[in-house]
Enzyme design. Structure first.
Site, PDB file in Angstrom:
ATOM      1  N   SER A 143      -8.151  -3.583   5.387  1.00 24.94           N
ATOM      2  CA  SER A 143      -8.053  -4.389   4.172  1.00 24.94           C
ATOM      3  C   SER A 143      -9.263  -5.307   4.136  1.00 24.94           C
ATOM      4  CB  SER A 143      -6.771  -5.228   4.205  1.00 24.94           C
ATOM      5  OG  SER A 143      -6.802  -6.257   3.233  1.00 24.94           O
ATOM      6  N   TYR A 156      -0.623 -10.780   8.267  1.00 26.64           N
ATOM      7  CA  TYR A 156      -1.285  -9.614   7.680  1.00 26.64           C
ATOM      8  C   TYR A 156      -2.752  -9.555   8.098  1.00 26.64           C
ATOM      9  CZ  TYR A 156      -2.692  -6.200   4.137  1.00 26.64           C
ATOM     10  OH  TYR A 156      -3.180  -5.085   3.499  1.00 26.64           O
TER      11      TYR A 156
END
Length: 272
Positions: A143, A156
């Site tokens: 990401s 995350y």
């Protein structure tokens, strides 16, 4: 790898979003697709779309966080196909919440899926790829949070930083076996990940999830573009691939103006 015709490609998290579109993209290039997901219904729809376009596929319900599931999947794939040509570790889960409001259970859940899921895929499939001696590719989905870590996303961001670091080390090791390793770093992509994100503390209060989903829809950067980036990374042997303008901006800003990135990271998420 210049052509994918008749190559065997495994996509984890292939039941929706980026995984589904990646499976469709590789199928269109003539690859045989092995779909893996915990969502059997989602895989059925992915398979229907692949079949409609004339591609071939098979599907397996497997949890990337489970050693038992992934070992069983690897054995089944080996018995039927031998070694994979392309392994795409796509399955993942989102999380949001201030660190002091997060629970260790959520840390365990996200790490088990986002980090160990990638490790399990590589652990169980790479040995056969190496032994076959045919080269190939491993693609790990990270990401833009792997290089720009916003507040309230410590779990995350940790998981995606780990995927990026793991991939870098693995890339060096696999080079001698002619196995290419790519890390894909998408930005704000319109997929179901926000809807399924684990939110804790203030993040789970009010209408934050609905606002986040609405923001992603307004942004409307489609997963098909990520799928094409994955395909391009395999065909052109790319290493780290940001996807979307904000991901590229974050990638370069982290290198050129790290202090600015740090200050921006202190801002609340745009949908707060």
């Amino acid at each position: 790898m210049k052509k994918l015709n008749n190559k065997v490609v495994l996509v984890t998290g292939g039941g929706s979003g980026i995984g589904r579109e990646t499976a469709i993209e590789f199928s269109a290039q003539g690859a045989h697709i092995i779909l893996s997901d915990v969502n059997a219904v989602g895989m059925e729809e992915s398979g229907r779309l692949i079949r409609k376009a004339g591609g071939t596929f098979e599907q397996h319900v497997a949890d990337v966080a489970s050693r038992r599931d992934m070992e069983a999947l690897a054995k089944e794939v080996k018995n039927k196909h031998g070694a994979l040509d392309v392994l795409i570790n796509n399955a993942g889960i989102g999380s949001a919440g201030a660190f002091l409001e997060t629970t260790l259970d959520t840390w365990d859940k996200v790490i088990d899926i986002n980090i160990k899921g990638v490790v399990h895929g590589c652990h169980y499939f790479l040995p056969d790829m190496v032994a076959a001696g045919n080269g190939g590719s491993v693609v790990n989905l990270a990401s833009m949070a792997a290089f720009v870590a916003p507040r309230d996303m410590s779990i995350y961001a940790t998981s995606k930083f780990a995927v990026l670091g793991f991939s870098e080390s693995l890339r060096s090791e696999m080079a001698e076996h002619n196995i290419h390793v790519a890390t894909i770093c998408p930005g704000v992509i319109n997929t179901p990940i926000v809807k399924n994100t684990v939110m804790e503390g203030k993040a789970e209060q009010g209408e934050l999830r609905d606002k986040a989903v609405a923001m992603y829809k307004r942004r409307n950067y489609p997963p098909q573009k990520v799928a094409r980036a994955v395909l391009n990374a395999v065909l052109k042997q790319k290493s780290v691939v940001p996807v979307s303008p904000e991901a590229w901006l974050g990638y370069y800003a982290k290198r050129w103006t790290p202090s600015l990135v740090e200050r921006l990271g202190r801002l609340e998420l745009p949908f707060n």
